[in-house]
Design an enzyme around this catalytic site. Structure first.
Site, PDB file in Angstrom:
ATOM      1  CG  ASP A 224      -2.096   0.905   1.099  1.00 56.38           C
ATOM      2  OD1 ASP A 224      -2.363   1.375  -0.031  1.00 56.38           O
ATOM      3  OD2 ASP A 224      -2.755   1.173   2.124  1.00 56.38           O
TER       4      ASP A 224
ATOM      5  CG  ASN B  89      -7.893  -1.935  -5.144  1.00 50.65           C
ATOM      6  OD1 ASN B  89      -6.934  -2.674  -4.917  1.00 50.65           O
ATOM      7  ND2 ASN B  89      -8.223  -0.965  -4.285  1.00 50.65           N
TER       8      ASN B  89
ATOM      9  NE  ARG C 269      -7.729   0.947   5.456  1.00 47.68           N
ATOM     10  CZ  ARG C 269      -7.457   2.236   5.654  1.00 47.68           C
ATOM     11  NH1 ARG C 269      -7.574   2.778   6.836  1.00 47.68           N
ATOM     12  NH2 ARG C 269      -7.075   3.011   4.640  1.00 47.68           N
TER      13      ARG C 269
HETATM   14  C1  IPE Z   1      -5.472  -2.755  -0.204  1.00 53.10           C
HETATM   15  O1  IPE Z   1      -5.153  -1.427  -0.337  1.00 53.10           O
HETATM   16  C2  IPE Z   1      -5.396  -3.426  -1.536  1.00 53.10           C
HETATM   17  C3  IPE Z   1      -4.064  -3.552  -2.113  1.00 53.10           C
HETATM   18  C4  IPE Z   1      -2.932  -3.208  -1.556  1.00 53.10           C
HETATM   19  C5  IPE Z   1      -4.027  -4.157  -3.405  1.00 53.10           C
HETATM   20  P1  IPE Z   1      -6.261  -0.293  -0.475  1.00 53.10           P
HETATM   21  O2  IPE Z   1      -5.519   0.992  -0.574  1.00 53.10           O
HETATM   22  O3  IPE Z   1      -7.190  -0.617  -1.569  1.00 53.10           O
HETATM   23  O4  IPE Z   1      -7.040  -0.411   0.919  1.00 53.10           O
HETATM   24  P2  IPE Z   1      -7.876   0.666   1.724  1.00 53.10           P
HETATM   25  O5  IPE Z   1      -8.872   1.243   0.776  1.00 53.10           O
HETATM   26  O6  IPE Z   1      -6.912   1.695   2.197  1.00 53.10           O
HETATM   27  O7  IPE Z   1      -8.484  -0.086   2.850  1.00 53.10           O
HETATM   28  C1  IPE Z   2      -1.660   0.229  -3.322  1.00 57.14           C
HETATM   29  O1  IPE Z   2      -1.439   1.590  -3.382  1.00 57.14           O
HETATM   30  C2  IPE Z   2      -1.888  -0.381  -4.681  1.00 57.14           C
HETATM   31  C3  IPE Z   2      -3.289  -0.732  -4.957  1.00 57.14           C
HETATM   32  C4  IPE Z   2      -4.258  -0.685  -4.106  1.00 57.14           C
HETATM   33  C5  IPE Z   2      -3.596  -1.170  -6.305  1.00 57.14           C
HETATM   34  P1  IPE Z   2      -2.621   2.627  -3.349  1.00 57.14           P
HETATM   35  O2  IPE Z   2      -3.002   2.936  -4.760  1.00 57.14           O
HETATM   36  O3  IPE Z   2      -3.737   2.174  -2.488  1.00 57.14           O
HETATM   37  O4  IPE Z   2      -1.907   3.904  -2.715  1.00 57.14           O
HETATM   38  P2  IPE Z   2      -2.528   4.903  -1.658  1.00 57.14           P
HETATM   39  O5  IPE Z   2      -3.012   4.091  -0.508  1.00 57.14           O
HETATM   40  O6  IPE Z   2      -3.638   5.627  -2.348  1.00 57.14           O
HETATM   41  O7  IPE Z   2      -1.375   5.798  -1.301  1.00 57.14           O
HETATM   42 MG    MG Z   3      -4.109   2.374  -0.509  1.00 62.17          MG
END
Ligand code: IPE
Ligand code: IPE
Ligand code: MG
Length: 254
Positions: A28, A76, A202
């Protein structure tokens, strides 16, 4: 002289003690990494694929049996269309560019999730690499793609319901082991360690069932900055934890 231990020293250190057999990573913070630099979010995802390569190499070198990377959640899909499309392009690029290294290093590529939701241009190279690497035994690299832990549990329950309806379900009480055998992750060992980057505390629907007794490490490092030495530091931290599985400390083998 630098006081930071070299990668080789860190690797040697973690190889001295039992390693987690199965590590899961919630990768993340790509979007924030890019936003901090005034770049489009996709550039964060692109840089994140370099972390994927580095961490996979480190895991393979020290002898982790199974590495599962959360690359794209079922939720996502609801992100802006351009970001989803950009992520799908990057995934295809990853599968094509890393193919040789995966095969050369005897890594088995695996995927879990609602894979039929993926576009053909991702599914084709994914299925190809999965087939080509299926006999490899050095490490199993699982991509959690279009993955949700709740979705996985519901799919497993649905299969059992269908089997019961058609009369093919054995007439004995359902056990956690028999249930787990229906999950997408079925042949993988239980998850010993889950790492989440970017400071979020989380689980976000990752390996809900499988992480029942996992150790968790949350780090503030954003995924594009998380490299081999961060990963090795997580393994070292894991090695200092006492896993009790419900027992008392005194009951554990010395
Ligand atoms: C979890 O990250 C999914 C991945 C890392 C692929 P998200 O960024 O989607 O999760 P939330 O929305 O912060 O819970
Ligand atoms: C994780 O990075 C990758 C995916 C969920 C695909 P994020 O895209 O969630 O990055 P943040 O959390 O917005 O910084
Ligand atoms: Mg994220």
């Amino acid at each position: 002289m630098s006081t930071i231990p070299s990668l080789a020293a860190l690797e040697a250190q973690v190889k001295e003690r039992p390693l987690p057999r199965h590590v899961g990573i919630i990768m993340d913070g790509n979007g924030r990494w890019a936003e901090e630099r005034g770049l489009p979010r996709l550039e964060g995802h692109r840089e994140g694929s370099n972390s994927v390569r580095e961490v996979t190499r480190a895991a393979r070198r020290v002898g982790v049996e199974a590495l599962t990377l959360y690359a794209f959640s079922s939720q996502n899909w609801s992100r802006p269309m351009e970001e989803v499309a950009g992520l799908m392009d990057l995934l295809r690029e990853y599968l094509e560019k890393e193919r040789k290294e995966i095969l050369d290093n005897a890594i088995r590529l695996n995927a879990v999730g609602e894979l039929d939701r993926l576009p053909r241009m991702v599914r084709t190279p994914l299925e190809r690499l999965r087939d080509e690497s299926s006999a490899n035994r050095a490490m199993v690299l699982t991509l959690a793609l279009s993955y949700g832990g709740q979705e996985e549990i519901v799919a497993a329950a649905s299969r059992l319901v269908a089997a019961a309806r058609s009369g093919t379900l054995p007439d004995r009480p359902l056990t956690p082991e028999a249930f787990a055998a229906q999950l997408w992750t079925a042949p993988l060992p239980p998850v010993d360690l889950v790492v989440r980057t970017s400071g979020e505390h989380r689980v976000s629907n990752f390996l809900l069932w499988q992480s029942a007794y996992a150790e968790f490490i949350f780090t503030d490092t954003l995924w594009p900055e998380f490299r081999a030495h961060h990963f090795l530091a997580c393994l070292a931290e894991y090695q200092h934890r006492e896993r009790r599985f419900g027992l008392t400390s005194a009951q554990l083998p010395k």
